[in-house]
Design a protein around this motif. Structure first.
Motif, short mmCIF file in Angstrom:
data_model
loop_
_atom_site.label_atom_id
_atom_site.label_comp_id
_atom_site.label_asym_id
_atom_site.label_seq_id
_atom_site.Cartn_x
_atom_site.Cartn_y
_atom_site.Cartn_z
N PRO A 120 0.80 -1.23 0.00
CA PRO A 120 0.00 0.00 0.00
C PRO A 120 0.83 1.27 0.00
CG PRO A 120 0.07 -0.91 2.21
CD PRO A 120 0.81 -1.89 1.33
N VAL A 121 2.15 1.15 0.08
CA VAL A 121 3.03 2.32 0.16
C VAL A 121 3.54 2.72 -1.22
CG1 VAL A 121 5.19 3.20 1.15
CG2 VAL A 121 3.71 1.68 2.50
N ARG A 122 3.79 1.74 -2.08
CA ARG A 122 4.34 2.01 -3.41
C ARG A 122 3.43 2.94 -4.19
NH1 ARG A 122 3.29 1.82 -8.17
NH2 ARG A 122 1.25 0.97 -7.59
N ARG A 123 4.03 3.90 -4.90
CA ARG A 123 3.29 4.87 -5.70
C ARG A 123 3.98 5.09 -7.04
NH1 ARG A 123 0.56 4.31 -1.70
NH2 ARG A 123 -0.31 5.92 -0.33
N THR A 124 3.21 5.50 -8.03
CA THR A 124 3.79 6.07 -9.24
C THR A 124 3.92 7.57 -9.01
OG1 THR A 124 2.79 4.37 -10.65
CG2 THR A 124 3.47 6.43 -11.71
N ASN A 125 5.12 8.09 -9.19
CA ASN A 125 5.42 9.48 -8.83
C ASN A 125 5.79 10.26 -10.09
OD1 ASN A 125 6.37 11.89 -7.81
ND2 ASN A 125 7.45 10.95 -6.10
N ARG A 126 4.89 11.12 -10.55
CA ARG A 126 5.13 11.93 -11.75
C ARG A 126 5.59 13.35 -11.42
NH1 ARG A 126 0.53 8.84 -12.76
NH2 ARG A 126 0.85 7.25 -14.36
N LEU A 127 6.02 13.58 -10.19
CA LEU A 127 6.59 14.87 -9.81
C LEU A 127 8.08 14.89 -10.14
CD1 LEU A 127 4.92 15.43 -6.31
CD2 LEU A 127 4.33 16.53 -8.47
N PRO A 128 8.71 16.06 -10.12
CA PRO A 128 10.16 16.12 -10.34
C PRO A 128 10.92 15.36 -9.25
CG PRO A 128 9.16 18.29 -10.60
CD PRO A 128 8.10 17.41 -10.03
N GLY A 204 0.46 14.77 -12.19
CA GLY A 204 1.73 15.49 -12.14
C GLY A 204 1.67 16.83 -12.85
N PRO A 205 2.74 17.64 -12.73
CA PRO A 205 2.77 18.98 -13.32
C PRO A 205 3.18 18.96 -14.79
CG PRO A 205 4.78 18.60 -12.10
CD PRO A 205 3.93 17.37 -11.90
N ARG A 206 3.00 20.09 -15.44
CA ARG A 206 3.47 20.27 -16.81
C ARG A 206 4.97 20.60 -16.78
NH1 ARG A 206 4.33 24.81 -19.64
NH2 ARG A 206 3.20 26.07 -18.11
N PRO A 207 5.79 19.84 -17.49
CA PRO A 207 7.23 20.12 -17.51
C PRO A 207 7.52 21.46 -18.19
CG PRO A 207 6.77 17.89 -18.24
CD PRO A 207 5.46 18.60 -18.20
N PRO A 213 10.64 14.05 -19.06
CA PRO A 213 10.84 12.68 -18.58
C PRO A 213 9.57 12.04 -18.03
CG PRO A 213 11.55 14.21 -16.90
CD PRO A 213 11.08 15.05 -18.06
N VAL A 214 8.42 12.66 -18.28
CA VAL A 214 7.15 12.10 -17.81
C VAL A 214 6.13 12.17 -18.94
CG1 VAL A 214 7.44 12.62 -15.35
CG2 VAL A 214 6.48 14.36 -16.88
N SER A 267 8.32 6.32 -12.09
CA SER A 267 7.22 6.60 -13.02
C SER A 267 7.58 5.95 -14.35
CB SER A 267 6.96 8.10 -13.16
OG SER A 267 8.10 8.75 -13.72
N PHE A 268 6.70 6.11 -15.34
CA PHE A 268 6.87 5.38 -16.60
C PHE A 268 6.81 6.32 -17.79
CE2 PHE A 268 4.59 2.85 -13.42
CZ PHE A 268 5.59 1.94 -13.13
#
Length: 319
Positions: A120-128, A204-207, A213-214, A267-268
């Motif tokens: 339950p801890v693992r996340r996909t992280n699309r932040l910098p 996530g934010p706009r690069p 990279p996202v 992230s992917f």
């Protein structure tokens, strides 16, 4: 000795663990059926298949493979050895992807218990991410984790990263002009999406610079500057068939959980693979196998999670 799943392990616990796996666009394309209180069958959920971007079902199988790894882990931490059959009857039951039985008693290892606690801890992280480099010893651990599941994790050098980011930008530009693809993307990620949707904090934010990279889902609450030197790896398999895809999913989840244990975020960046599948193009074949996932790794701040289907919704009851 009884190996009855319902009596010994608790079906709800197993399904809750399996349902915490990552999946393409958070589709969670899996269902489970308990057969004779002895086997748990993992089935593809056709209602959650991406018809446009995943015509071969590759991403669906990878997603379900990740759920299968979680199911195996839940059985192991219950003190049983998971016995697994992959694609037990592909001709007669193509939606049946795997069957799992609880085997003989076997104490869980410390590693299995640690990884299970991280479900339950693992996340996909699309932040910098920060600019801190992943240590070589951790890369070695991640490669070994993928290898244990029959896959290879290829760490990209600086040139490989630059080329992959360019491939991703070109693929994203082509996909931006594919109306069917964009409609499917909106159906799964926008507010009021068909099923669970993808909250703002997950997208996530706009690069602020290209190539990014996202992945761009088209909806951003703010803009941000990402790391100058992204750290990318490609998960590959020897073949490119459903069995390989299921193994890739299991390898992916083992790698992601170990990365979480080591304090990493992930992230992917799979636009080139989507485009390859959609256009039936030859894959960018690497000498170490067929690419199945492009993974960005690094150190990031904690993020929220995507919504998950309740365990009661995951079990399919036999007619």
């Amino acid at each position: 000795m009884s190996t009855t799943l319902a009596a010994d392990l608790g079906v709800r616990r197993l399904l809750t663990a399996a349902g915490q796996a990552p999946s393409v666009l958070n589709t969670q394309p899996w269902r489970f059926e308990v057969v004779h209180r002895e086997f748990v069958e993992l089935l593809a959920d056709p209602d959650r298949r991406l018809r446009v971007s995943d015509p071969r079902g590759r991403s669906l199988h990878v997603s379900c493979g990740a759920a299968l790894f979680n199911l195996r882990l839940a059985v192991s931490t219950s003190g049983r050895r998971p016995v697994v059959w992959l694609l037990p009857d592909p001709e007669e039951e193509p939606e049946l992807l795997a069957a799992v039985r609880a085997g003989d008693r076997r104490p869980a290892t410390a590693e299995q218990r640690e990884l299970y606690e991280l479900l339950p801890v693992r996340r996909t992280n699309r932040l910098p991410f920060t600019g801190d480099r992943v240590p070589a010893a951790v890369w070695d651990e991640l490669r070994a984790a993928a290898s244990r599941e029959g896959a290879t994790l290829v760490r990209l050098d600086r040139r490989g990263v630059a080329e992959t980011l360019d491939y991703a930008a070109i693929a994203e530009d082509e996909l931006a002009h594919d109306h069917d693809y964009q409609a499917e993307l909106r159906a799964w990620t926008m507010p009021g999406a068909r099923f669970d949707g993808m909250p703002d904090h997950v997208q996530g934010p706009r690069p602020l610079r290209d190539p990014a990279p996202v992945r761009d889902f088209g909806r951003h609450a703010f803009a941000a500057r990402f790391e100058e030197r992204p750290q990318l790896a490609v998960l590959t398999t020897p073949g490119d068939r459903p069995l390989d895809w299921l193994r890739a999913g299991q390898a992916l989840q083992r790698v992601l959980l170990l990365a979480t244990l080591r304090g990493l975020s992930a992230s992917f960046l799979n636009q080139p693979l989507d485009l390859r599948d959609m256009r039936a193009r030859r894959d960018p074949h690497h000498r170490r196998g067929h690419p199945q996932m492009i993974i960005r790794l690094g150190y990031g701040v904690p993020v929220g999670r995507s919504p998950r289907r309740p365990a009661t919704e995951l079990e399919r009851h036999a007619c």
